[in-house]
Design an enzyme around this catalytic site. Structure first.
Site, PDB file in Angstrom:
ATOM      1  N   GLN A  84     -11.065   8.820   2.085  1.00  0.00           N
ATOM      2  CA  GLN A  84     -10.622   8.694   3.386  1.00  0.00           C
ATOM      3  C   GLN A  84     -11.570   7.349   4.128  1.00  0.00           C
ATOM      4  OE1 GLN A  84      -7.100   9.585   4.202  1.00  0.00           O
ATOM      5  NE2 GLN A  84      -7.729   8.020   5.343  1.00  0.00           N
ATOM      6  N   LYS A  89      -2.279  13.740   2.887  1.00  0.00           N
ATOM      7  CA  LYS A  89      -1.911  13.643   1.436  1.00  0.00           C
ATOM      8  C   LYS A  89      -1.441  14.778   0.466  1.00  0.00           C
ATOM      9  CE  LYS A  89      -3.593   8.610   2.623  1.00  0.00           C
ATOM     10  NZ  LYS A  89      -4.997   8.522   3.121  1.00  0.00           N
ATOM     11  N   ASP A 108      -5.898   3.752  -4.733  1.00  0.00           N
ATOM     12  CA  ASP A 108      -6.259   2.784  -3.319  1.00  0.00           C
ATOM     13  C   ASP A 108      -6.411   1.544  -3.576  1.00  0.00           C
ATOM     14  OD1 ASP A 108      -5.398   2.579  -0.323  1.00  0.00           O
ATOM     15  OD2 ASP A 108      -6.986   3.471   0.082  1.00  0.00           O
TER      16      ASP A 108
END
Ligand code: NAD
Length: 286
Positions: free
Chosen positions: A97, A53, A120
């Site tokens: 994460q 990422k 997210d």
């Protein structure tokens, strides 16, 4: 024989589009969108995702920093880092994460995140907006799934969509996005009786169970769009939830694993980071 829905190619196009928009943003504001990834512990798969990422962010002209905390980090310490990143004006997106080590509560982290930095889309505010049909920052994997389905050109309005899996990360938000597209949506899960009777009805079938070989050719409607979200590490590489060779013979379109949803998740993260930076510098919801 179903067409392969190439997530890598679609993701590359979207990443190029984001890169151009990032340049325009940087020209307008004199700063670049920036992403802070939080990695807790030494799980190799998580570390790999974060590296990928960060690399993708760099290629799109997005600044990125990774905060690598030891596995023994306490909930309080993790929330302190979130507070610091919430405060920093030069950080536009924050990405914890997942999965976090067992002793840490991921939802508490998302509860604490500034919704404008929640790239997210898992904070209660952003989940609420999605439920209300007024999406702000939407989870990356479901957004990527929707883009793949759209790329087929199949009419979603009135279509039967079946989502296998009801997690907050994938299944539920995917179902909500499909509903917003006016599909008739069924959500199946581990307690669903006779899964195949549901999946066989689907014009669009999204499988996010993390169970290799769960969906076989006899469970798929001829011509359906099949999106395989599953990632399971087996000897010889990663596998999805769908029996690819068998299902390809029946489906109209099918995503491969790897090379389907995975690359799209990364592309959507970049798009969300740009959107988060715009929210903070140019206003708008949230
Ligand atoms: P999860 O474990 O939180 O949820 C799995 C869901 O599947 C649950 O709702 C469960 O009820 C359902 N399920 C399990 N077994 C089932 C069965 N036999 N029949 C029907 N339903 C069943 O997982 P998640 O976070 O939603 O992820 C799902 C899969 O997608 C995993 O393999 C994960 O690695 C993968 N994933 C991929 C990406 C990507 O970018 N490609 C992103 C996130 C997750």
């Amino acid at each position: 024989m179903g067409e392969v829905l190439d997530g890598r190619a679609l993701a590359a196009r979207i990443r190029e589009e984001v890169r151009r928009e990032v340049e325009a943003f940087a020209a307008r504001h004199g700063i670049r969108p920036s992403l802070a990834a939080i990695l807790v512990g030494d799980e190799p798969a998580c570390a790999l995702y974060v590296r990928n990422k960060a690399r993708a962010a760099g290629q799109a002209g997005i600044r990125s920093e990774t905060f690598h905390l030891p596995a023994r980090t306490s909930q309080v310490e993790l929330l302190e880092l979130v507070d610091q990143l919430n405060e920093r004006e030069d950080v536009h997106g924050i990405l914890p994460q997942l999965p976090l080590p067992e002793h840490l509560d991921p939802q508490a982290v998302f509860d604490r995140l500034d919704p404008r930095k929640d790239v997210d889309g898992l904070s209660p505010y952003n989940v609420g907006r999605l439920v209300l049909g007024r999406p702000a920052l939407v989870p990356c994997t479901p957004l990527g799934i929707l883009e793949l389905v759209r790329a087929t050109g199949v009419e979603l309005k009135g279509a039967r969509a079946v989502v296998v899996g009801r997690s907050n990360l994938v299944g539920k938000p995917t179902a909500l996005l499909l509903l917003a597209e006016h599909a008739t949506v069924t959500v199946c899960h581990s307690r669903t009786r006779d899964l195949a009777t549901h999946t066989r009805e689907a014009d669009v079938l999204v499988v996010a169970a993390g169970r290799p070989h769960l969906v076989t050719a006899d469970m798929v409607k001829p011509g359906a769009v099949v999106v395989d979200v599953g990632i399971t590490r087996e000897e010889g590489g990663i596998v999805g939830d769908v029996d690819f060779a068998g299902v390809q013979a029946v489906a109209g379109w099918i995503t491969p694993v790897p090379g389907g949803v995975g690359p799209m998740t990364v592309a959507m993260l970049l798009r969300n980071t740009l959107q988060a930076a715009r929210l903070q510098l140019e206003g708008g919801a949230p």
